[in-house]
Design a protein around this motif. Sequence first.
Motif, PDB file in Angstrom:
ATOM      1  N   MET B   1       0.826  -1.207   0.000  1.00  0.00           N
ATOM      2  CA  MET B   1       0.000   0.000   0.000  1.00  0.00           C
ATOM      3  C   MET B   1       0.860   1.256   0.000  1.00  0.00           C
ATOM      4  N   LYS B   2       0.374   2.271  -0.617  1.00  0.00           N
ATOM      5  CA  LYS B   2       1.164   3.474  -0.842  1.00  0.00           C
ATOM      6  C   LYS B   2       1.103   4.423   0.360  1.00  0.00           C
ATOM      7  N   LYS B   3       2.120   5.199   0.499  1.00  0.00           N
ATOM      8  CA  LYS B   3       2.199   6.189   1.572  1.00  0.00           C
ATOM      9  C   LYS B   3       1.664   7.521   1.052  1.00  0.00           C
ATOM     10  N   LYS B   4       0.454   7.838   1.428  1.00  0.00           N
ATOM     11  CA  LYS B   4      -0.144   9.069   0.937  1.00  0.00           C
ATOM     12  C   LYS B   4      -0.099  10.119   2.038  1.00  0.00           C
ATOM     13  N   TYR B   5      -0.098  11.354   1.618  1.00  0.00           N
ATOM     14  CA  TYR B   5      -0.114  12.455   2.589  1.00  0.00           C
ATOM     15  C   TYR B   5      -1.460  12.462   3.310  1.00  0.00           C
ATOM     16  N   HIS B   6      -2.483  12.317   2.512  1.00  0.00           N
ATOM     17  CA  HIS B   6      -3.801  12.191   3.124  1.00  0.00           C
ATOM     18  C   HIS B   6      -4.145  10.717   3.283  1.00  0.00           C
ATOM     19  N   HIS B   7      -4.366  10.334   4.492  1.00  0.00           N
ATOM     20  CA  HIS B   7      -4.535   8.922   4.800  1.00  0.00           C
ATOM     21  C   HIS B   7      -5.792   8.353   4.156  1.00  0.00           C
ATOM     22  N   GLY B   8      -6.866   9.141   4.194  1.00  0.00           N
ATOM     23  CA  GLY B   8      -8.085   8.692   3.541  1.00  0.00           C
ATOM     24  C   GLY B   8      -9.135   8.194   4.502  1.00  0.00           C
ATOM     25  N   ASP B   9      -8.665   7.457   5.497  1.00  0.00           N
ATOM     26  CA  ASP B   9      -9.626   6.904   6.463  1.00  0.00           C
ATOM     27  C   ASP B   9      -9.026   6.916   7.858  1.00  0.00           C
ATOM     28  N   LEU B  10      -8.377   8.005   8.148  1.00  0.00           N
ATOM     29  CA  LEU B  10      -7.582   8.068   9.372  1.00  0.00           C
ATOM     30  C   LEU B  10      -8.437   7.883  10.628  1.00  0.00           C
ATOM     31  N   LYS B  11      -9.584   8.503  10.639  1.00  0.00           N
ATOM     32  CA  LYS B  11     -10.407   8.464  11.839  1.00  0.00           C
ATOM     33  C   LYS B  11     -10.680   7.024  12.282  1.00  0.00           C
ATOM     34  N   ASN B  12     -11.153   6.212  11.348  1.00  0.00           N
ATOM     35  CA  ASN B  12     -11.424   4.817  11.681  1.00  0.00           C
ATOM     36  C   ASN B  12     -10.157   4.048  11.999  1.00  0.00           C
ATOM     37  N   ALA B  13      -9.107   4.344  11.246  1.00  0.00           N
ATOM     38  CA  ALA B  13      -7.839   3.647  11.461  1.00  0.00           C
ATOM     39  C   ALA B  13      -7.334   3.903  12.876  1.00  0.00           C
ATOM     40  N   LEU B  14      -7.484   5.124  13.340  1.00  0.00           N
ATOM     41  CA  LEU B  14      -7.034   5.468  14.694  1.00  0.00           C
ATOM     42  C   LEU B  14      -7.811   4.672  15.737  1.00  0.00           C
ATOM     43  N   VAL B  15      -9.122   4.649  15.564  1.00  0.00           N
ATOM     44  CA  VAL B  15      -9.955   3.903  16.515  1.00  0.00           C
ATOM     45  C   VAL B  15      -9.562   2.426  16.507  1.00  0.00           C
ATOM     46  N   GLU B  16      -9.391   1.905  15.304  1.00  0.00           N
ATOM     47  CA  GLU B  16      -9.044   0.486  15.168  1.00  0.00           C
ATOM     48  C   GLU B  16      -7.721   0.167  15.868  1.00  0.00           C
ATOM     49  N   ASN B  17      -6.711   0.965  15.567  1.00  0.00           N
ATOM     50  CA  ASN B  17      -5.398   0.739  16.178  1.00  0.00           C
ATOM     51  C   ASN B  17      -5.430   0.958  17.683  1.00  0.00           C
ATOM     52  N   ALA B  18      -6.251   1.894  18.110  1.00  0.00           N
ATOM     53  CA  ALA B  18      -6.372   2.143  19.550  1.00  0.00           C
ATOM     54  C   ALA B  18      -6.926   0.898  20.243  1.00  0.00           C
ATOM     55  N   ILE B  19      -7.943   0.287  19.645  1.00  0.00           N
ATOM     56  CA  ILE B  19      -8.516  -0.923  20.223  1.00  0.00           C
ATOM     57  C   ILE B  19      -7.475  -2.034  20.275  1.00  0.00           C
ATOM     58  N   GLN B  20      -6.748  -2.170  19.159  1.00  0.00           N
ATOM     59  CA  GLN B  20      -5.673  -3.174  19.097  1.00  0.00           C
ATOM     60  C   GLN B  20      -4.704  -2.982  20.257  1.00  0.00           C
ATOM     61  N   LEU B  21      -4.196  -1.776  20.359  1.00  0.00           N
ATOM     62  CA  LEU B  21      -3.218  -1.449  21.391  1.00  0.00           C
ATOM     63  C   LEU B  21      -3.794  -1.668  22.782  1.00  0.00           C
ATOM     64  N   LEU B  22      -5.034  -1.277  22.933  1.00  0.00           N
ATOM     65  CA  LEU B  22      -5.707  -1.403  24.221  1.00  0.00           C
ATOM     66  C   LEU B  22      -5.740  -2.855  24.677  1.00  0.00           C
ATOM     67  N   GLU B  23      -6.144  -3.739  23.792  1.00  0.00           N
ATOM     68  CA  GLU B  23      -6.296  -5.142  24.172  1.00  0.00           C
ATOM     69  C   GLU B  23      -4.947  -5.860  24.274  1.00  0.00           C
ATOM     70  N   CYS B  24      -3.964  -5.399  23.490  1.00  0.00           N
ATOM     71  CA  CYS B  24      -2.660  -6.075  23.512  1.00  0.00           C
ATOM     72  C   CYS B  24      -1.780  -5.619  24.667  1.00  0.00           C
ATOM     73  N   GLU B  25      -1.805  -4.322  24.965  1.00  0.00           N
ATOM     74  CA  GLU B  25      -0.862  -3.820  25.961  1.00  0.00           C
ATOM     75  C   GLU B  25      -1.520  -3.090  27.125  1.00  0.00           C
ATOM     76  N   GLY B  26      -2.845  -2.991  27.097  1.00  0.00           N
ATOM     77  CA  GLY B  26      -3.511  -2.393  28.249  1.00  0.00           C
ATOM     78  C   GLY B  26      -3.651  -0.887  28.164  1.00  0.00           C
ATOM     79  N   LEU B  27      -4.504  -0.371  29.005  1.00  0.00           N
ATOM     80  CA  LEU B  27      -4.832   1.047  29.000  1.00  0.00           C
ATOM     81  C   LEU B  27      -3.628   1.960  29.217  1.00  0.00           C
ATOM     82  N   PRO B  28      -2.732   1.629  30.148  1.00  0.00           N
ATOM     83  CA  PRO B  28      -1.601   2.532  30.397  1.00  0.00           C
ATOM     84  C   PRO B  28      -0.738   2.749  29.161  1.00  0.00           C
TER      85      PRO B  28
END
Lengths: 197, 197
Positions: B1-28
């Motif tokens: 996938m290409k590296k674009k300046y404008h992500h395109g779907d950043l809002k959802n991507a952030l939420v998704e990655n946040a959930i990932q991080l949350l469940e893998c490494e915890g809230l702190p």
Amino acid sequence: MKKKYHHGDLKNALVENAIQLLECEGLPALSLRRVARETGVSQAAPYSHFKDKRALLAAVASEGYRRFSARMRKEADARPDYYTLSLGMGYVLFALENPALFHLMFDGQLSEPLDDEAFNSYQLLVDGVEQHPLGVRKSPHGKTLGTAVAWSVVHGLATLLLNKNFTPQDYGFTEMESFVEHVLSSSLHPPNEQAKP
Amino acid sequence: MKKKYHHGDLKNALVENAIQLLECEGLPALSLRRVARETGVSQAAPYSHFKDKRALLAAVASEGYRRFSARMRKEADARPDYYTLSLGMGYVLFALENPALFHLMFDGQLSEPLDDEAFNSYQLLVDGVEQHPLGVRKSPHGKTLGTAVAWSVVHGLATLLLNKNFTPQDYGFTEMESFVEHVLSSSLHPPNEQAKP
DNA sequence: GAGCTATCTTAACATTGTCAAGTTATAATT
DNA sequence: AATTATAACTTGACAATGTTAAGATAGCTC
């Protein structure tokens, strides 16, 4: 009082001020530096008494459990004839009277090794239920599931009231205490007999 | 996938990655900068989509409630004859399957204005209880206290199991699911008649 | 094409947890 | 009582965090 280089009772003072800050401004406002500042010592002073910020919070939680036990006992002593019910009311009322502290105590993030003070609190409730059986069905292995049920109701009610997921008003009650009593007695004093599996 | 300046779907991507991080490494471990880094954008990028860190967390919680509802429905649809019980099992199982997410959702620190998604989840459970009455005593004002009781048991059980305040083993059970079912059915399916006030 | 605007970046600030190095007061030893 | 040792504190620093301000870029409309 004089300003001494050695505070004399810093460890307790830190815990005390931390609780104050916790209840007045909430968990997010509770920084180690802030507690130190408020106590009148430098930012690194707490590290002479606590390994971590988490260690301080654990001490706060421990003190919380001490008050928690006392609150439950106070309620139960006042109404010995409704021992288990009163324990539960003490449980819920403590949560409502000390929201941030209660939240911290049951946050889970810190108490990996179960504190003694915490264990005693739990035991108080567990023993109460076990010694004043509720007529709830026994588990297949002979241990009373009633303890788990009672603890769950009480803890859930406390948490959901704290989070304002529902209020006494939702159920036509004007007074918190009356509401809690009705909810708890509904589930803690089930009828004598039990239906089939 | 290409590296674009404008992500395109950043809002959802952030939420998704946040959930990932949350469940893998915890809230702190869940810092805004970390989520941004993991998503491949700069530290301030999230502020184009979220006012705050709290706003991001609220969005995470909202997505959590969506999955929460789905989990409960899945369980209930599988056993329509035990509708309320299954809702409750979905409730508890979701908590055990998504500990950090569940914790965040019910942390209380963020959800001052109750989210729509959250409200729907609650309504699912509340309606379930109301439509499948449990024979629990009515309040003096005619509304069913059963909802409060059921919600409390279910939420308390989920929380206490998460915090490891007790385990199925403590009650002689080897399987979590069986334990939860027994505890819930003890309190959700009380006997037909009710004792005196 | 020119310009607009949402989206993203870089740079900076204050605050936080934590540690290393020093300072000071109290307790222990002589 | 003088010296030493040790525990209790301070100062100063570091990296990480949340957040904001100022600017750059890209995709859109006209």
